[in-house]
Design a protein around this motif. Structure first.
Motif, short mmCIF file in Angstrom:
data_model
loop_
_atom_site.label_atom_id
_atom_site.label_comp_id
_atom_site.label_asym_id
_atom_site.label_seq_id
_atom_site.Cartn_x
_atom_site.Cartn_y
_atom_site.Cartn_z
N PHE A 191 0.83 -1.20 0.00
CA PHE A 191 0.00 0.00 0.00
C PHE A 191 0.87 1.26 0.00
O PHE A 191 0.70 2.14 -0.84
CB PHE A 191 -0.93 -0.02 1.21
CG PHE A 191 -1.66 1.28 1.43
CD1 PHE A 191 -2.72 1.63 0.61
CD2 PHE A 191 -1.28 2.15 2.44
CE1 PHE A 191 -3.39 2.82 0.80
CE2 PHE A 191 -1.94 3.35 2.63
CZ PHE A 191 -3.00 3.68 1.81
N TYR A 192 1.84 1.35 0.93
CA TYR A 192 2.60 2.61 0.95
C TYR A 192 3.54 2.72 -0.23
O TYR A 192 3.86 3.82 -0.68
CB TYR A 192 3.30 2.85 2.29
CG TYR A 192 4.52 2.03 2.61
CD1 TYR A 192 4.50 1.10 3.64
CD2 TYR A 192 5.72 2.22 1.92
CE1 TYR A 192 5.61 0.35 3.96
CE2 TYR A 192 6.84 1.47 2.23
CZ TYR A 192 6.78 0.54 3.24
OH TYR A 192 7.89 -0.19 3.55
N GLU A 193 3.93 1.56 -0.79
CA GLU A 193 4.77 1.61 -1.99
C GLU A 193 3.96 2.22 -3.13
O GLU A 193 4.42 3.12 -3.83
CB GLU A 193 5.25 0.20 -2.34
CG GLU A 193 6.29 0.17 -3.46
CD GLU A 193 5.66 0.07 -4.84
OE1 GLU A 193 6.14 0.78 -5.75
OE2 GLU A 193 4.69 -0.70 -5.02
N MET A 208 6.11 -6.72 -0.89
CA MET A 208 5.28 -7.71 -0.22
C MET A 208 6.15 -8.63 0.64
O MET A 208 5.86 -8.86 1.82
CB MET A 208 4.55 -8.53 -1.30
CG MET A 208 3.61 -9.56 -0.76
SD MET A 208 2.09 -8.78 -0.29
CE MET A 208 0.92 -9.99 -0.73
N LEU A 209 7.23 -9.13 0.05
CA LEU A 209 8.12 -10.05 0.78
C LEU A 209 8.76 -9.34 1.97
O LEU A 209 8.78 -9.87 3.09
CB LEU A 209 9.23 -10.56 -0.15
CG LEU A 209 8.87 -11.70 -1.10
CD1 LEU A 209 10.04 -12.01 -2.03
CD2 LEU A 209 8.49 -12.94 -0.31
N LEU A 252 7.27 -6.55 -10.13
CA LEU A 252 8.43 -7.00 -9.35
C LEU A 252 8.59 -6.18 -8.08
O LEU A 252 8.83 -6.72 -7.00
CB LEU A 252 9.71 -6.86 -10.18
CG LEU A 252 10.08 -7.99 -11.12
CD1 LEU A 252 11.47 -7.77 -11.64
CD2 LEU A 252 9.97 -9.32 -10.41
N ILE A 253 8.45 -4.86 -8.23
CA ILE A 253 8.61 -3.98 -7.07
C ILE A 253 7.55 -4.31 -6.03
O ILE A 253 7.84 -4.44 -4.84
CB ILE A 253 8.51 -2.49 -7.51
CG1 ILE A 253 9.70 -2.14 -8.40
CG2 ILE A 253 8.50 -1.57 -6.29
CD1 ILE A 253 9.63 -0.77 -9.01
N TYR A 300 5.99 5.67 -3.07
CA TYR A 300 7.18 5.45 -3.90
C TYR A 300 6.86 5.40 -5.39
O TYR A 300 7.59 5.94 -6.21
CB TYR A 300 7.88 4.14 -3.49
CG TYR A 300 8.53 4.20 -2.13
CD1 TYR A 300 9.09 5.38 -1.65
CD2 TYR A 300 8.59 3.07 -1.33
CE1 TYR A 300 9.68 5.42 -0.41
CE2 TYR A 300 9.19 3.11 -0.08
CZ TYR A 300 9.73 4.29 0.38
OH TYR A 300 10.33 4.33 1.61
N ARG A 301 5.74 4.75 -5.75
CA ARG A 301 5.46 4.56 -7.17
C ARG A 301 5.34 5.87 -7.93
O ARG A 301 6.01 6.04 -8.96
CB ARG A 301 4.22 3.68 -7.37
CG ARG A 301 3.98 3.38 -8.85
CD ARG A 301 3.11 2.19 -9.06
NE ARG A 301 3.68 0.98 -8.51
CZ ARG A 301 3.02 -0.19 -8.47
NH1 ARG A 301 1.78 -0.25 -8.95
NH2 ARG A 301 3.57 -1.25 -7.97
N PRO A 302 4.53 6.83 -7.44
CA PRO A 302 4.46 8.11 -8.18
C PRO A 302 5.83 8.77 -8.32
O PRO A 302 6.15 9.33 -9.36
CB PRO A 302 3.54 8.97 -7.32
CG PRO A 302 2.79 8.02 -6.47
CD PRO A 302 3.64 6.82 -6.29
N LEU A 303 6.65 8.65 -7.28
CA LEU A 303 7.99 9.26 -7.33
C LEU A 303 8.86 8.54 -8.34
O LEU A 303 9.60 9.17 -9.11
CB LEU A 303 8.64 9.21 -5.94
CG LEU A 303 8.05 10.15 -4.89
CD1 LEU A 303 8.65 9.85 -3.53
CD2 LEU A 303 8.31 11.59 -5.27
N LEU A 304 8.76 7.19 -8.37
CA LEU A 304 9.57 6.41 -9.31
C LEU A 304 9.17 6.72 -10.75
O LEU A 304 10.02 6.84 -11.64
CB LEU A 304 9.40 4.91 -9.04
CG LEU A 304 10.21 4.35 -7.87
CD1 LEU A 304 9.74 2.95 -7.52
CD2 LEU A 304 11.70 4.34 -8.21
N ILE A 305 7.85 6.88 -10.98
CA ILE A 305 7.38 7.17 -12.34
C ILE A 305 7.91 8.52 -12.80
O ILE A 305 8.31 8.70 -13.94
CB ILE A 305 5.83 7.13 -12.38
CG1 ILE A 305 5.37 5.68 -12.23
CG2 ILE A 305 5.29 7.73 -13.68
CD1 ILE A 305 3.88 5.52 -12.04
#
Lengths: 289, 391
Positions: free
Chosen positions: A75-77, A193-194, A187-188, A81-86
């Protein structure tokens, strides 16, 4: 001496669960996920509430902590993080975002649940088995076994599954793996998740042993050091680093001085990094570039 | 669209700034400046110390309301401002500046912890506002370089007294010959009590087998405890906060350490038993107050009427906050004016004020109270009063 080694192993196995999470994410995205500590805290609280309100069975609580923290990490990813990575931002901003998440969640816990600790009841935190004059806590023994199983499981996923192959590929070169048609967003998500699941497992164990409180996640500092010690990005390195740190801490406090424990541990880290800048089992920086 | 959004954002910001000022509690409600006396309280409302802080604040808020209902002090109503310090020195310094500069208090009650009180003492001294610490026990809270800090007082007994009482009790009543100590580095309270325990235990002919330390935030003490086990002491003295005590006691028992544990006033809370259920049974500790003393009944009943539950589960904080408040009110009644300096002079001259922990006088040279200590034994998850020790 033997008692101190056992103490060190039991501390080390919890460090290991948390350290692997740092290394997993670092190996893929090349940044340190400072939100990791707060996931551990969430795990401890989830475990406490599962035991109190759902079922007195420890196995149910462990499952809920693992699953809940896995979801929370994803959820927090996705949200931060995702918007920032994009947008392709610098790794530094990801770290700051991670710090932001951890401060936010820690204070949310203080406001919503309260700053007082929650002690797990009826999980036998003080029962022990005595062998050869050495006392081993029942909980410690369970933690050691379950941690090792969990770590073997993660290692199996990484080494022997298709997704694991993709993770290793992406860890080696993220862009090329993406060009080869691998869904790197998936993958991310999988890696978070792991990492989250392991943090949840560590969280409930820490909760059983040391109670759940909002600042519990601060213990991940030691796990982070373990990960650096063993070589950030290397999973076996993180595990070895964690056990070495746990054992050296207990030996130092047992035989040199408990007040100087952290000074010695950090000196050890500095020496290792001076001799091997990429950590004990880290790959050379040239290899990764 | 963007402009509307920007305007809305500015409005939201302004609104939060305005509401943010309300933190000082009731400070805004009274308009006429001359009719009120502004006093402050600083202590932990979040974090490990929250149960203590909440009890103190409840007690003081109740006493302020009661005093105002009776017409206030010299015809002036009391106004209470309060801030959370999370038991952290830096937070305390900031809170101290805010409460003096913004809320304009003339005296501060609190804090409960030694480190934070020492931090606050600096602020109080530079602003000339007196402070009465509630449960802080380190000698350095009121004394610096052999002289009393001019603006800092307390109503709690001190670390030398606690450490001495426990050392005397261990050697004389429990006939202990050897003792080990586990304390927290960087915590003035823990270090102070253990130093005086060590000194008097040795003076009484005992031997300290080992002194082990841990850091704030540590949760695993098995390395230290294993070492202590190797030295086989008669008693282990653990002047730590209750959570650490609980964890350490559990870990000690699981390592097979069966000797008696000794503690200090920081143990005196029923929360201790949620962590260490049976591990602390039979331990002795010293506290500032006997929680079952009938003298407390009236105060307990008033507190219960107001808040729905009795104080005391979290320890003596509500009662010591009461005593600090009483000393302050006594001083306000005698003070020539309501300035920090005049109130300070009045507090320094405090003599035999009726308090819950006995009659309190303030020693002019140390700014410490002159009063008794109480020894307790833990039995069936309860604190059983054993002995009153005069100083």
């Amino acid at each position: 001496m033997l008692q101190q080694l056992i103490n060190g192993l039991s501390i080390g196995s919890i460090y290991a669960l948390m350290a692997v999470g740092y290394s997993l994410i670092y190996s893929l995205l090349n940044f340190t996920n400072f939100a990791h500590g707060v996931v551990v805290t969430v795990g401890a609280y989830l475990g406490f509430y599962a035991l109190t309100f759902l079922s007195p069975k420890l196995s149910v609580a462990i499952f809920i902590s693992i699953f809940g923290c896995g979801l929370f990490s994803v959820f927090y990813e996705v949200v931060t993080y995702r918007p920032l990575l994009i947008k392709g931002t610098k790794r530094l901003y990801l770290m700051i975002a991670g710090l932001g998440i951890s401060i936010l969640v820690e204070n949310l816990i203080i406001v919503v649940i309260g700053g007082r600790f929650k002690a797990y009841q009826g999980v036998g935190a003080t029962e022990t088995i005595g062998i050869f004059g050495v006392n081993i806590g029942v909980v410690d023994f369970q933690i050691l076994i379950i941690s090792i199983l969990a770590l073997i499981f993660v290692q199996f996923i990484i080494e022997h599954t298709k997704a694991g192959l993709a993770i290793r590929g992406a860890a080696f070169n993220f862009d090329i793996t993406s060009l080869m048609g691998v869904n790197t967003e998936f993958l991310i998500t999988l890696v978070f998740m792991l990492a989250g699941a392991l943090a949840g497992l560590a969280g409930i164990f820490l909760g059983i042993k040391y109670t759940a409180y909002p600042q519990l996640g601060a213990l991940t500092t030691k796990a982070f050091i373990s990960a650096v010690f063993g070589g950030l990005g290397s999973l076996p390195g993180a595990v070895v680093g964690a056990y070495l740190l746990g054992i050296s801490e207990t030996l130092i406090s047992g035989f040199i001085s408990s007040s100087l424990r952290d000074i010695f541990s950090f000196l050890l880290l500095v020496v290792v990094l001076l001799v091997r800048p990429s950590g004990l089992m880290g790959k050379n920086i040239e290899d990764k570039a | 669209m963007k402009k509307i959004l920007a305007a809305a954002m500015i409005l939201v910001l302004l609104a939060t700034m305005l509401t943010g000022c309300g933190n000082g509690g009731t400070a805004n409600k009274v308009s006429k400046e001359e009719d009120v006396i502004r006093i402050g309280w600083i202590g932990p409302l979040t974090g490990d110390g929250a149960p203590w802080g909440q009890a103190e604040l409840n007690a003081i808020q109740m006493l302020v309301d009661e005093t105002n209902a009776k017409g206030g002090v010299k015809g002036k109503k009391l106004v209470l401002s309060h801030y959370d310090n999370r038991m952290d020195s830096v937070e305390t310094t900031n809170a101290g500046r805010k409460i003096i500069d913004q809320d304009k208090v003339v005296a501060i009650l609190g804090t409960n912890s030694s480190s934070a009180s020492i931090a606050l003492a600096g602020v109080c001294e530079s602003s000339k506002v007196p402070q009465i610490a509630t449960t802080a026990t380190n000698p350095a809270v009121t004394v610096k370089d052999g002289k009393a800090r001019p603006y800092t007082f307390r109503v709690q007994f001190t670390d030398p007294q606690q450490g001495t009482i426990m050392a005397n009790y261990a050697t004389q009543e429990l006939s202990a010959k050897t003792a080990a100590v586990l304390y927290e580095i960087g915590n003035d309270f823990s270090l102070g009590v253990s130093q005086f325990f060590e000194q008097y235990f040795k003076e009484n002919g005992g031997t300290i087998t080992t002194i082990e330390a841990y850091k704030s935030g540590d949760v695993d003490f098995r390395a230290q405890l294993s070492k202590i086990k190797g030295t086989n002491p008669d008693v282990i003295f653990i002047p730590a906060l209750y959570k650490e005590v609980g964890l350490a006691a559990n870990q000690a028992r699981s390592l097979g350490i069966n000797c008696q544990l000794l503690g200090a006033d920081s143990w005196l809370t029923y929360d201790l038993f949620t962590v260490a259920s049976d591990a602390v049974e039979g331990s002795y500790l010293v506290g500032p107050i006997d929680l079952k003393d009938p003298i407390l009944d009236d105060f307990k009943a008033r507190y219960k009427t107001k808040y729905g539950f009795e104080p005391g589960a979290e320890g003596g904080n509500a009662f010591l906050a009461h005593d600090a408040f009483m000393v302050l009110i006594d001083a306000l009644n005698r003070a020539e004016s309501f300035t920090g300096e005049a109130i300070r002079d009045a507090i320094e001259a405090t003599k035999d004020v009726d308090c819950l922990t006995g009659k309190i006088s303030i020693d002019k040279d140390t700014h410490n109270p002159v009063k008794d200590g109480f020894v307790f034994k833990i039995e069936n998850k309860d604190f059983k009063f054993v002995k009153r020790v005069k100083f």
